[in-house]
Motif scaffolding. Structure first.
Motif, PDB file in Angstrom:
ATOM      1  N   GLU A 105       1.842  23.378  14.166  1.00  0.00           N
ATOM      2  CA  GLU A 105       0.765  22.370  14.870  1.00  0.00           C
ATOM      3  C   GLU A 105      -0.368  21.985  13.580  1.00  0.00           C
ATOM      4  OE1 GLU A 105       2.965  23.453  18.245  1.00  0.00           O
ATOM      5  OE2 GLU A 105       1.819  24.722  16.605  1.00  0.00           O
ATOM      6  N   ASN A 106      -0.662  23.323  12.823  1.00  0.00           N
ATOM      7  CA  ASN A 106      -1.799  22.838  11.929  1.00  0.00           C
ATOM      8  C   ASN A 106      -1.145  22.066  10.753  1.00  0.00           C
ATOM      9  OD1 ASN A 106      -3.737  24.236  13.264  1.00  0.00           O
ATOM     10  ND2 ASN A 106      -3.145  26.232  12.703  1.00  0.00           N
ATOM     11  N   LYS A 109      -0.710  18.380  11.634  1.00  0.00           N
ATOM     12  CA  LYS A 109      -2.149  17.876  11.723  1.00  0.00           C
ATOM     13  C   LYS A 109      -2.754  17.390  10.393  1.00  0.00           C
ATOM     14  CE  LYS A 109      -6.868  18.685  13.463  1.00  0.00           C
ATOM     15  NZ  LYS A 109      -7.893  19.202  12.423  1.00  0.00           N
ATOM     16  N   MET A 110      -2.408  18.340   9.345  1.00  0.00           N
ATOM     17  CA  MET A 110      -2.717  18.207   7.791  1.00  0.00           C
ATOM     18  C   MET A 110      -2.185  17.130   7.120  1.00  0.00           C
ATOM     19  SD  MET A 110      -2.583  21.139   4.829  1.00  0.00           S
ATOM     20  CE  MET A 110      -2.791  22.442   5.974  1.00  0.00           C
ATOM     21  N   VAL A 111      -0.576  17.060   7.687  1.00  0.00           N
ATOM     22  CA  VAL A 111       0.133  15.915   7.145  1.00  0.00           C
ATOM     23  C   VAL A 111      -0.454  14.566   7.726  1.00  0.00           C
ATOM     24  CG1 VAL A 111       2.420  14.847   7.487  1.00  0.00           C
ATOM     25  CG2 VAL A 111       2.462  17.128   6.798  1.00  0.00           C
ATOM     26  N   LYS A 112      -0.751  14.559   8.706  1.00  0.00           N
ATOM     27  CA  LYS A 112      -1.304  13.409   9.537  1.00  0.00           C
ATOM     28  C   LYS A 112      -2.373  12.797   8.864  1.00  0.00           C
ATOM     29  CE  LYS A 112      -3.031  11.282  13.737  1.00  0.00           C
ATOM     30  NZ  LYS A 112      -4.003  11.769  14.662  1.00  0.00           N
ATOM     31  N   GLU A 113      -3.422  13.911   8.453  1.00  0.00           N
ATOM     32  CA  GLU A 113      -4.814  13.612   7.930  1.00  0.00           C
ATOM     33  C   GLU A 113      -4.433  13.146   6.349  1.00  0.00           C
ATOM     34  OE1 GLU A 113      -7.039  17.211   8.572  1.00  0.00           O
ATOM     35  OE2 GLU A 113      -7.347  16.704  10.832  1.00  0.00           O
ATOM     36  N   ARG A 114      -3.608  13.864   5.710  1.00  0.00           N
ATOM     37  CA  ARG A 114      -3.115  13.295   4.275  1.00  0.00           C
ATOM     38  C   ARG A 114      -2.502  12.068   4.332  1.00  0.00           C
ATOM     39  NH1 ARG A 114      -5.268  16.736   0.628  1.00  0.00           N
ATOM     40  NH2 ARG A 114      -4.308  18.570   1.751  1.00  0.00           N
TER      41      ARG A 114
END
Length: 198
Positions: A105-106, A109-114
């Motif tokens: 999940e982390n 989320k990181m991929v989506k933000e990047r």
């Protein structure tokens, strides 16, 4: 009286910096995508070649495209990737239960933000290349709803992760291939160059 030259960022300097930043973000995103794909594959026991076929719809690449068109194509594909990714995350939470806060999940989320950060940067590059107001691509035809059968849903999510990975690689390649990056600057003319002799 010695003249002091103040260095202002010209459009071209800014676009070079933005392009370098976008390329660095894309490389980081590619790395993070690889981790996400690996985590997902392990969780679902998928072989590496389980999902093929493009989900994103943009005009095919062509050597005839100018810088602005290449950037528009890229930006459009990344926008579609973000829409698909957001929908996949929502669908996973709905169907497979959210709330867990593990490594997967982390990473997701990181991929989506990047990806969102990369979109901001490609948008700036498009503006610097005298692009029109950024057109939002039509999401018509994108599989935004996703399947309802559990296995197909998991496969669909995996295909979306692969699509983000693919377009991230395309971003890196495209940005590196741009002509000294978006040189829309007129040939520099320096008024009365002074020698630096003292």
């Amino acid at each position: 009286m010695s003249e002091r030259r103040t260095r202002r960022g010209t459009g071209s300097d800014l676009s070079r910096t933005t392009a370098a930043r976008a390329a660095a973000i894309a490389e980081q995103l590619h790395h993070e995508c690889s981790i996400l794909l690996e985590l997902y594959r392990k969780t679902e026991n998928f072989p590496a070649d389980v999902a093929d076929g493009r989900l994103v719809s943009v005009p095919p690449p062509s050597s005839q495209l100018d810088t602005r068109d290449k950037l528009w194509r890229l930006h459009s594909a990344l926008l579609q990737c973000r829409s698909l990714l957001e929908r996949a995350i929502a669908k996973e939470e709905e169907e497979l239960g959210g709330g867990r806060k593990g490594e997967y999940e982390n990473q997701r989320k990181m991929v989506k933000e990047r990806l969102s950060l990369l979109l901001i940067n490609t948008g700036e590059l498009l503006k610097a290349a005298d692009g029109p107001a950024i057109l939002t691509p039509s999401l018509e035809g994108l599989e935004l709803d996703g399947p309802t059968i559990l296995f197909e849903l998991k496969l669909w999510v995996y295909r979306i992760f692969k699509e983000v990975d693919y377009w991230t690689k395309m971003t890196i390649t495209t940005l590196k291939g741009l002509p000294s990056v978006i040189v829309k600057e007129p040939a520099r003319t320096t008024r009365a160059r002074r020698s630096t002799r003292r």
